[in-house]
Design a protein around this motif. Structure first.
Motif, PDB file in Angstrom:
ATOM      1  N   GLU A  72      63.232  31.776  24.086  1.00  0.00           N
ATOM      2  CA  GLU A  72      64.321  30.806  23.952  1.00  0.00           C
ATOM      3  C   GLU A  72      64.618  30.600  22.633  1.00  0.00           C
ATOM      4  O   GLU A  72      65.661  30.447  22.051  1.00  0.00           O
ATOM      5  N   ARG A  73      63.569  30.015  21.911  1.00  0.00           N
ATOM      6  CA  ARG A  73      63.731  29.684  20.451  1.00  0.00           C
ATOM      7  C   ARG A  73      64.266  30.663  19.470  1.00  0.00           C
ATOM      8  O   ARG A  73      65.091  30.779  18.866  1.00  0.00           O
TER       9      ARG A  73
ATOM     10  N   ASP B  47      58.011  31.885  27.363  1.00  0.00           N
ATOM     11  CA  ASP B  47      59.379  31.653  27.636  1.00  0.00           C
ATOM     12  C   ASP B  47      60.209  30.763  26.631  1.00  0.00           C
ATOM     13  O   ASP B  47      61.096  31.054  26.069  1.00  0.00           O
ATOM     14  N   ALA B  48      59.394  29.756  26.183  1.00  0.00           N
ATOM     15  CA  ALA B  48      59.924  28.719  25.184  1.00  0.00           C
ATOM     16  C   ALA B  48      60.095  29.437  23.856  1.00  0.00           C
ATOM     17  O   ALA B  48      60.932  29.297  23.182  1.00  0.00           O
TER      18      ALA B  48
ATOM     19  N   GLN C 289      54.858  29.787  30.325  1.00  0.00           N
ATOM     20  CA  GLN C 289      56.018  28.873  29.715  1.00  0.00           C
ATOM     21  C   GLN C 289      56.104  28.825  28.317  1.00  0.00           C
ATOM     22  O   GLN C 289      57.282  28.790  27.690  1.00  0.00           O
ATOM     23  N   GLU C 290      54.950  28.895  27.706  1.00  0.00           N
ATOM     24  CA  GLU C 290      55.021  29.254  26.328  1.00  0.00           C
ATOM     25  C   GLU C 290      55.829  30.456  25.504  1.00  0.00           C
ATOM     26  O   GLU C 290      56.497  30.258  24.806  1.00  0.00           O
TER      27      GLU C 290
END
Length: 72
Positions: free
Chosen positions: A37-38, A33-34, A30-31
């Protein structure tokens, strides 16, 4: 490490330990992917930003960047 080695190591762990490992792996995914995305929302400002963006998306742009710098 072979698949059999991995399975034998995981078989010795308790359910709680396996849950903790799974939670840790999901958090890391999740980190990542985040962060990806940023980075995709922000346009690259320098070649370093572009290289970081390429690394996050598992691309190798180093040769392309060298060629672009040579012709600039």
């Amino acid at each position: 490490m072979t698949e059999d080695d991995l399975i034998s190591r995981l078989a010795t762990l308790t359910t709680e330990q396996l849950d903790a490992i799974q939670d840790s792996l999901l958090k890391k995914v999740q980190e990542k992917d985040a962060k990806r995305e940023r980075l995709t929302k922000l346009p690259p400002r320098t070649s370093n930003d572009l290289e970081a963006l390429a690394d996050m998306q598992d691309l190798d742009l180093s040769s392309l960047l060298r060629d672009a710098k040579r012709y600039s």
